[in-house]
Design a protein around this motif. Structure first.
Motif, PDB file in Angstrom:
ATOM      1  N   ARG A   1       7.166   4.732  23.018  1.00 44.49           N
ATOM      2  CA  ARG A   1       6.700   5.902  23.779  1.00 44.49           C
ATOM      3  C   ARG A   1       5.262   6.304  23.393  1.00 44.49           C
ATOM      4  N   ASP A   2       4.838   5.968  22.166  1.00 44.74           N
ATOM      5  CA  ASP A   2       3.483   6.320  21.744  1.00 44.74           C
ATOM      6  C   ASP A   2       2.452   5.384  22.370  1.00 44.74           C
ATOM      7  N   ALA A   3       1.161   5.764  22.166  1.00 42.23           N
ATOM      8  CA  ALA A   3       0.096   4.956  22.759  1.00 42.23           C
ATOM      9  C   ALA A   3      -0.167   3.691  21.946  1.00 42.23           C
TER      10      ALA A   3
ATOM     11  N   TYR B   1       1.460   7.173  12.720  1.00 42.01           N
ATOM     12  CA  TYR B   1       1.355   8.597  13.053  1.00 42.01           C
ATOM     13  C   TYR B   1       1.896   9.517  11.962  1.00 42.01           C
ATOM     14  N   GLY B   2       2.464   8.954  10.885  1.00 41.93           N
ATOM     15  CA  GLY B   2       2.929   9.775   9.760  1.00 41.93           C
ATOM     16  C   GLY B   2       2.022   9.562   8.555  1.00 41.93           C
ATOM     17  N   ILE B   3       1.945   8.328   8.103  1.00 49.02           N
ATOM     18  CA  ILE B   3       1.183   7.983   6.889  1.00 49.02           C
ATOM     19  C   ILE B   3      -0.316   8.041   7.193  1.00 49.02           C
ATOM     20  N   PRO B   4      -1.096   8.788   6.398  1.00 46.36           N
ATOM     21  CA  PRO B   4      -2.532   8.917   6.691  1.00 46.36           C
ATOM     22  C   PRO B   4      -3.332   7.650   6.351  1.00 46.36           C
TER      23      PRO B   4
ATOM     24  N   LEU C   1      12.477   4.451   3.634  1.00 51.01           N
ATOM     25  CA  LEU C   1      11.205   3.874   3.189  1.00 51.01           C
ATOM     26  C   LEU C   1      10.796   2.710   4.091  1.00 51.01           C
ATOM     27  N   VAL C   2       9.502   2.394   4.047  1.00 49.92           N
ATOM     28  CA  VAL C   2       8.973   1.262   4.813  1.00 49.92           C
ATOM     29  C   VAL C   2       9.696  -0.036   4.408  1.00 49.92           C
ATOM     30  N   VAL C   3       9.888  -0.205   3.110  1.00 52.44           N
ATOM     31  CA  VAL C   3      10.503  -1.436   2.618  1.00 52.44           C
ATOM     32  C   VAL C   3      11.924  -1.591   3.167  1.00 52.44           C
TER      33      VAL C   3
ATOM     34  N   PHE D   1      -5.809   7.328   4.476  1.00 51.52           N
ATOM     35  CA  PHE D   1      -6.234   7.155   3.084  1.00 51.52           C
ATOM     36  C   PHE D   1      -5.198   6.394   2.253  1.00 51.52           C
ATOM     37  N   LYS D   2      -3.992   6.218   2.821  1.00 50.27           N
ATOM     38  CA  LYS D   2      -2.998   5.361   2.166  1.00 50.27           C
ATOM     39  C   LYS D   2      -2.919   3.983   2.839  1.00 50.27           C
ATOM     40  N   LEU D   3      -3.018   3.973   4.172  1.00 51.54           N
ATOM     41  CA  LEU D   3      -2.887   2.712   4.917  1.00 51.54           C
ATOM     42  C   LEU D   3      -3.845   2.724   6.105  1.00 51.54           C
TER      43      LEU D   3
ATOM     44  N   LYS E   1       0.808  -1.231   0.000  1.00 53.18           N
ATOM     45  CA  LYS E   1       0.000   0.000   0.000  1.00 53.18           C
ATOM     46  C   LYS E   1       0.831   1.266   0.000  1.00 53.18           C
ATOM     47  N   THR E   2       2.082   1.198   0.443  1.00 50.87           N
ATOM     48  CA  THR E   2       2.823   2.461   0.584  1.00 50.87           C
ATOM     49  C   THR E   2       4.103   2.539  -0.239  1.00 50.87           C
ATOM     50  N   CYS E   3       4.559   1.409  -0.784  1.00 46.44           N
ATOM     51  CA  CYS E   3       5.905   1.421  -1.374  1.00 46.44           C
ATOM     52  C   CYS E   3       5.935   2.176  -2.709  1.00 46.44           C
ATOM     53  N   PRO E   4       6.967   2.989  -2.939  1.00 50.31           N
ATOM     54  CA  PRO E   4       7.106   3.597  -4.273  1.00 50.31           C
ATOM     55  C   PRO E   4       7.504   2.558  -5.326  1.00 50.31           C
TER      56      PRO E   4
ATOM     57  N   ALA F   1      13.986   8.211  12.545  1.00 53.46           N
ATOM     58  CA  ALA F   1      14.778   9.443  12.316  1.00 53.46           C
ATOM     59  C   ALA F   1      13.782  10.586  12.200  1.00 53.46           C
ATOM     60  N   GLN F   2      13.090  10.840  13.305  1.00 52.53           N
ATOM     61  CA  GLN F   2      11.951  11.771  13.236  1.00 52.53           C
ATOM     62  C   GLN F   2      12.305  13.206  13.599  1.00 52.53           C
ATOM     63  N   LYS F   3      13.596  13.505  13.691  1.00 50.35           N
ATOM     64  CA  LYS F   3      13.978  14.890  14.013  1.00 50.35           C
ATOM     65  C   LYS F   3      13.814  15.721  12.732  1.00 50.35           C
TER      66      LYS F   3
ATOM     67  N   GLY G   1       3.662   3.496  25.788  1.00 52.58           N
ATOM     68  CA  GLY G   1       3.744   4.689  26.633  1.00 52.58           C
ATOM     69  C   GLY G   1       5.023   4.712  27.454  1.00 52.58           C
ATOM     70  N   VAL G   2       6.059   4.015  26.980  1.00 51.00           N
ATOM     71  CA  VAL G   2       7.339   3.991  27.699  1.00 51.00           C
ATOM     72  C   VAL G   2       8.380   4.735  26.875  1.00 51.00           C
ATOM     73  N   ASN G   3       8.771   5.899  27.365  1.00 48.07           N
ATOM     74  CA  ASN G   3       9.800   6.673  26.665  1.00 48.07           C
ATOM     75  C   ASN G   3      11.160   6.265  27.234  1.00 48.07           C
TER      76      ASN G   3
ATOM     77  N   GLY H   1      11.224   1.113  20.001  1.00 48.14           N
ATOM     78  CA  GLY H   1      10.588   1.623  18.783  1.00 48.14           C
ATOM     79  C   GLY H   1       9.763   0.558  18.102  1.00 48.14           C
ATOM     80  N   SER H   2       8.502   0.906  17.772  1.00 44.86           N
ATOM     81  CA  SER H   2       7.579  -0.088  17.192  1.00 44.86           C
ATOM     82  C   SER H   2       7.169   0.262  15.769  1.00 44.86           C
ATOM     83  N   GLY H   3       8.038   0.982  15.027  1.00 45.39           N
ATOM     84  CA  GLY H   3       7.771   1.217  13.612  1.00 45.39           C
ATOM     85  C   GLY H   3       7.989  -0.076  12.837  1.00 45.39           C
ATOM     86  N   PRO H   4       7.943  -0.011  11.501  1.00 44.94           N
ATOM     87  CA  PRO H   4       8.102  -1.241  10.717  1.00 44.94           C
ATOM     88  C   PRO H   4       9.431  -1.951  10.969  1.00 44.94           C
ATOM     89  N   ALA H   5      10.499  -1.206  11.286  1.00 45.59           N
ATOM     90  CA  ALA H   5      11.791  -1.858  11.557  1.00 45.59           C
ATOM     91  C   ALA H   5      11.705  -2.647  12.859  1.00 45.59           C
ATOM     92  N   GLY H   6      11.188  -2.016  13.920  1.00 46.68           N
ATOM     93  CA  GLY H   6      11.053  -2.692  15.211  1.00 46.68           C
ATOM     94  C   GLY H   6      10.104  -3.875  15.118  1.00 46.68           C
ATOM     95  N   MET H   7       8.994  -3.713  14.387  1.00 44.02           N
ATOM     96  CA  MET H   7       8.018  -4.803  14.253  1.00 44.02           C
ATOM     97  C   MET H   7       8.626  -6.002  13.520  1.00 44.02           C
TER      98      MET H   7
END
Ligand SMILES: Cc1cc2nc3c(=O)[nH]c(=O)nc-3n(C[C@H](O)[C@H](O)[C@H](O)COP(=O)(O)OP(=O)(O)OC[C@H]3O[C@@H](n4cnc5c(N)ncnc54)[C@H](O)[C@@H]3O)c2cc1C
Length: 471
Positions: A175-177, A185-188, A450-452, A190-192, A96-99, A239-241, A214-216, A151-157
């Motif tokens: 740290r997020d809920a 929290y980035g990709i809307p 990228l997610v991939v 309507f894409k995923l 659904k998200t890959c270029p 790399a969310q800075k 919720g653990v930072n 971290g629970s993004g696609p890399a952590g998962m």
């Protein structure tokens, strides 16, 4: 299995349908729609005449694309889904998200249009879910070793799934809920759709992965404490800075980092509690500075929130519409791409640079833009020059800054070495940082990507950690 092979019936590329642009901006549901099996099979079959495939080389995950396409063409969908999952933990995320860097590398593009690889992947993953072919695969033997993942993004998962399947005890600290990182929290939506992440979380939990939400790490628990608890710690912190614009007025209310805006919008759509309505675009004149996925996602989001006007400005000129000599096949071509958001509205401007913001009482009212031209210097590098007399003002209520990311947000109290681009310094093969017992992967290690790539890094880092723990 079998019986409905379409081998021998060749057709051209058929794109997946999208929902009507006028109607889809009224809700947050996914834009892209599925295709009937016959269409997918006819597309898969277009893959079959290839002599030496390059698509899997183009794919960061090395997906065995011709193999699963062959199975689809032969109506062997379950076999195809198994082959797809052999290299990719979450094909619906990439579907659904890959270029889709695999598609410009498709041999067919030498004479024709690429096979619709991403669309087949997406539909195949959906079918695997609806047929019940995707089930938890818990380890049959436990190793007694434990890994903490931050971290629970696609890399952590992806890392968590691989390590749990190898028999290790895995705890993911986030740290997020909710789980998902930028997928959530980035990709809307309507894409995923976020339900896609939730069902994977259920699968991971059934495979014994434990999530502590919720653990930072750095404030709620120190990295040193995690090292005490686990045999290995993997940093998948992204790399969310965000890069800020260094121009006058950038601190006015209404000048907002794109990720802050999207995070707020995504939380609102999911029904999470949010702060004030300042970040909501309804009836506002919105300007987006910067391209890429982030800029396009801001556009689709602002249109859905009811912005009165959206302008999307890029500092570079519009890229060419087709490959040029300096971007030969099968490499990824830097050509003009329209996202689904660009079909929905907004106005696009090129070679425009922000020179400053103006406000009243601390609130953004306008911005100054200047037109630039790009020339090629004798050293082969392009140079930007202002066009004299082109400085002008644009009325704006909300300016979304989508000019990229500058590396990881450091973990408080931990001294983890970073490179000159703000990324965690970790070896490209072993994924080890300079601190013993700590590994890093995903955007945190390679920079915003990228997610991939995040899934690939998560898998590879898991393999490296598993090897070490078994020694
Ligand atoms: C708006 C936007 C749209 C995008 N669209 C696409 C797209 O369409 N296609 C595509 O392929 N890529 C896209 N990307 C890029 C893609 O989302 C990222 O490359 C990918 O999510 C990186 O995965 P990751 O797991 O490395 O990091 P992330 O997804 O960033 O996850 C990192 C996680 O670590 C957590 N964390 C950080 N520090 C701590 C801490 N101290 N304690 C606890 N938790 C912590 C964060 O909260 C976060 O959940 C997009 C990026 C953005 C910003």
């Amino acid at each position: 299995m079998g019986g409905k092979s379409r081998v021998g019936t060749v057709t051209g590329r058929i794109e997946a349908p999208k929902r009507n642009a006028l109607l889809r901006v009224l809700d947050w549901r996914e834009v892209e729609q599925s295709q009937p099996s016959e269409v997918l099979q006819s597309q898969a079959e277009r893959c079959m005449g290839c002599g030496v495939p390059f698509c899997h080389n183009g794919c960061p995950l090395g997906n065995d694309i011709p193999d699963w396409n062959a199975a689809v063409a032969l109506d062997e969908w379950q076999e195809a889904a198994a082959r797809l999952h052999a290299t990719n933990n979450f094909p619906e995320f990439t579907g659904k998200t890959c270029p889709a860097p695999c598609e410009p590398a498709c041999v067919r593009t030498l004479t024709d249009d690429a096979v619709t690889i991403r669309q087949i992947e997406r539909s195949l993953a959906e079918r695997a879910w609806s047929e019940g072919w995707i089930q938890p695969l818990p380890a049959t033997e436990r190793t007694g070793r434990s890994v903490g993942i931050v971290g629970s993004g696609p890399a952590g998962m992806a890392a968590a799934q691989q390590l749990a399947r190898a028999g290790h005890d895995v705890v993911v600290y986030e740290r997020d809920a909710h789980v998902g990182g930028l997928l959530r929290y980035g990709i809307p939506d309507f894409k995923l759709a976020k339900s896609d992440i939730d069902r994977r979380v259920q699968q991971l939990e059934a495979e014994s992965v434990r999530f502590e939400m919720g653990v930072n790490v750095g404030s709620d628990v120190s990295l040193a404490e995690l090292q005490q608890r686990h045999d290995a710690v993997l940093l998948a912190t992204g790399a969310q800075k965000q890069r800020r614009l260094d121009v006058p007025g950038a601190d006015l209310q209404g000048v907002v980092g794109a990720l802050d805006y999207l995070r707020h919008a995504n939380r609102l759509v999911s029904g999470e509690s949010v702060e004030s309505g300042d970040l909501y675009a309804v009836n506002k004149r919105v300007v987006i500075l910067g391209g890429g996925d982030t800029g396009a996602d801001c556009l689709g989001t602002a249109l859905r929130q009811g912005a009165s006007q959206v302008q999307h400005f890029h500092y570079k000129p519009a890229p060419p519409s087709a490959r040029t000599e300096d971007m030969p096949w099968p490499w990824w071509p830097m050509i003009l791409r329209d996202s689904s958001s660009h079909e929905e509205g907004g106005e696009r401007g090129w070679s425009l640079v922000a020179r400053g913001f103006e406000g009243e009482g601390g609130q953004l009212k306008a911005m100054r833009l200047e037109r630039v031209q790009w020339t090629l210097g004798a050293d082969g590098r392009s140079r930007m020059e202002s066009v004299p007399g082109s400085l002008h003002s644009v009325d704006v209520d909300l300016a979304l800054i989508a000019v990229g990311f500058v590396g990881v947000e450091p973990i408080d109290g931990a001294d983890i070495a970073r490179d000159d681009r703000g990324r965690i310094a970790a070896d490209a093969r072993s994924f080890e940082t300079e601190t013993p017992g700590i590994w890093a992967c995903g955007d945190a290690r390679r920079g915003a990507s990228l997610v991939v790539w995040a899934i690939r890094e998560g898998r590879d880092a898991a393999e490296a950690i598993d090897r070490r723990l078994r020694k």
